[in-house]
Write a protein that holds these residues in place. Structure first.
Motif, short mmCIF file in Angstrom:
data_model
loop_
_atom_site.label_atom_id
_atom_site.label_comp_id
_atom_site.label_asym_id
_atom_site.label_seq_id
_atom_site.Cartn_x
_atom_site.Cartn_y
_atom_site.Cartn_z
N UNK A 30 0.85 -1.18 0.00
CA UNK A 30 0.00 0.00 0.00
C UNK A 30 0.89 1.23 0.00
N UNK A 31 0.71 2.10 -0.98
CA UNK A 31 1.60 3.25 -1.11
C UNK A 31 1.35 4.32 -0.04
N UNK A 73 -11.71 0.97 -4.54
CA UNK A 73 -10.53 0.13 -4.74
C UNK A 73 -10.37 -0.81 -3.56
N UNK A 74 -10.55 -0.30 -2.34
CA UNK A 74 -10.45 -1.14 -1.15
C UNK A 74 -11.45 -2.29 -1.19
N UNK A 75 -12.68 -1.99 -1.58
CA UNK A 75 -13.71 -3.04 -1.67
C UNK A 75 -13.32 -4.07 -2.73
N UNK A 76 -12.80 -3.63 -3.85
CA UNK A 76 -12.38 -4.54 -4.91
C UNK A 76 -11.22 -5.42 -4.43
N UNK A 77 -10.27 -4.82 -3.69
CA UNK A 77 -9.14 -5.59 -3.18
C UNK A 77 -9.58 -6.61 -2.13
N UNK A 78 -10.63 -6.29 -1.37
CA UNK A 78 -11.15 -7.26 -0.41
C UNK A 78 -11.60 -8.53 -1.10
N UNK A 79 -12.16 -8.40 -2.29
CA UNK A 79 -12.65 -9.56 -3.03
C UNK A 79 -11.59 -10.18 -3.95
N UNK A 80 -10.65 -9.36 -4.41
CA UNK A 80 -9.61 -9.86 -5.31
C UNK A 80 -8.27 -9.25 -4.89
N UNK A 81 -7.69 -9.73 -3.80
CA UNK A 81 -6.45 -9.12 -3.30
C UNK A 81 -5.30 -9.16 -4.30
N UNK A 82 -5.34 -10.07 -5.25
CA UNK A 82 -4.27 -10.15 -6.24
C UNK A 82 -4.21 -8.90 -7.14
N UNK A 83 -5.26 -8.10 -7.17
CA UNK A 83 -5.24 -6.85 -7.93
C UNK A 83 -4.23 -5.85 -7.37
N UNK A 84 -3.87 -6.01 -6.11
CA UNK A 84 -2.87 -5.13 -5.52
C UNK A 84 -1.53 -5.28 -6.24
N UNK A 85 -1.19 -6.49 -6.64
CA UNK A 85 0.04 -6.72 -7.39
C UNK A 85 0.00 -5.99 -8.73
N UNK A 86 -1.14 -6.09 -9.40
CA UNK A 86 -1.30 -5.41 -10.68
C UNK A 86 -1.19 -3.90 -10.49
N UNK A 87 -1.88 -3.37 -9.49
CA UNK A 87 -1.87 -1.94 -9.24
C UNK A 87 -0.46 -1.41 -8.99
N UNK A 88 0.33 -2.16 -8.23
CA UNK A 88 1.68 -1.71 -7.91
C UNK A 88 2.72 -2.17 -8.93
N UNK A 89 2.27 -2.78 -10.01
CA UNK A 89 3.14 -3.20 -11.12
C UNK A 89 4.27 -4.11 -10.65
#
Length: 189
Positions: A96-97, A125-141
């Protein structure tokens, strides 16, 4: 994470209301960016730019998480242990930045860096990450497969699979407790 940054405290309650009311439309998460349309008194376009995770920080996260990964199946399915999630989300050292690494823009008339529309998108974004935490990797490249590089050889592929899930019917038609075991099953365990 968002609520821990008190600089934006006055905008957060309205942002929560907007996201709860379904006012965040077309939320898109991409590497280093989030875009969305927010419905308020008009439609507003929100863009959020996030700096890439520093390479040394990502490498430290991967090293630290290796001991908390018990199952490759869980990891590959986006399920993380509590210890791994805590490390990934650690403020200042996780994925988390920090606020200084995030740039907000909204085409509304509010002069604040974080208007209520931006706050709503961040909660979305937080709600989306709660359901798909792997999106955090995509977001942070970052490449989540890097988490596999430091794994101990003792990590199993099948920790979460029940024994009957590892056995196929002799005719290949599905799962059956009374059928033949896969010939390489013991090597995976």
């Amino acid at each position: 994470n968002l609520e821990s940054y008190r600089d934006f405290e006055s905008r957060l309650p309205r942002g929560r209301t907007y996201v709860r009311n379904g006012s965040v439309l077309d939320l898109q998460i991409a590497p280093l960016a989030v875009t969305a349309i927010v419905s308020g008194s008009s439609l507003y376009t929100v863009e959020i730019k996030i700096a890439a995770a520093p390479k040394a920080q990502w490498q430290a996260i991967c090293r630290d998480c290796a001991s908390g990964i018990d199952s490759l199946v869980d990891l590959l399915q986006g399920r993380f242990s509590k210890a791994v999630m805590e490390r990934l989300c650690r403020q200042g050292e996780g994925l988390f930045p920090e606020p200084s690494r995030i740039k907000f823009s909204c085409d509304c008339l509010d002069y604040a860096d974080m208007c209520k529309h931006v706050a709503a998108v961040l909660y979305g974004v937080g709600a989306r990450l709660d359901h798909k935490p792997e999106l955090l990797f995509q977001l942070r490249a970052v490449d989540e497969s890097d988490l596999l590089l430091n794994l101990d050889a003792s990590v199993t592929l099948s920790t979460t699979m029940a024994a009957d899930e590892r056995i196929l019917q002799a005719d290949g038609g599905g799962v059956n407790n009374q059928s033949h075991a896969l010939p390489w099953r013991d090597e995976l365990e």
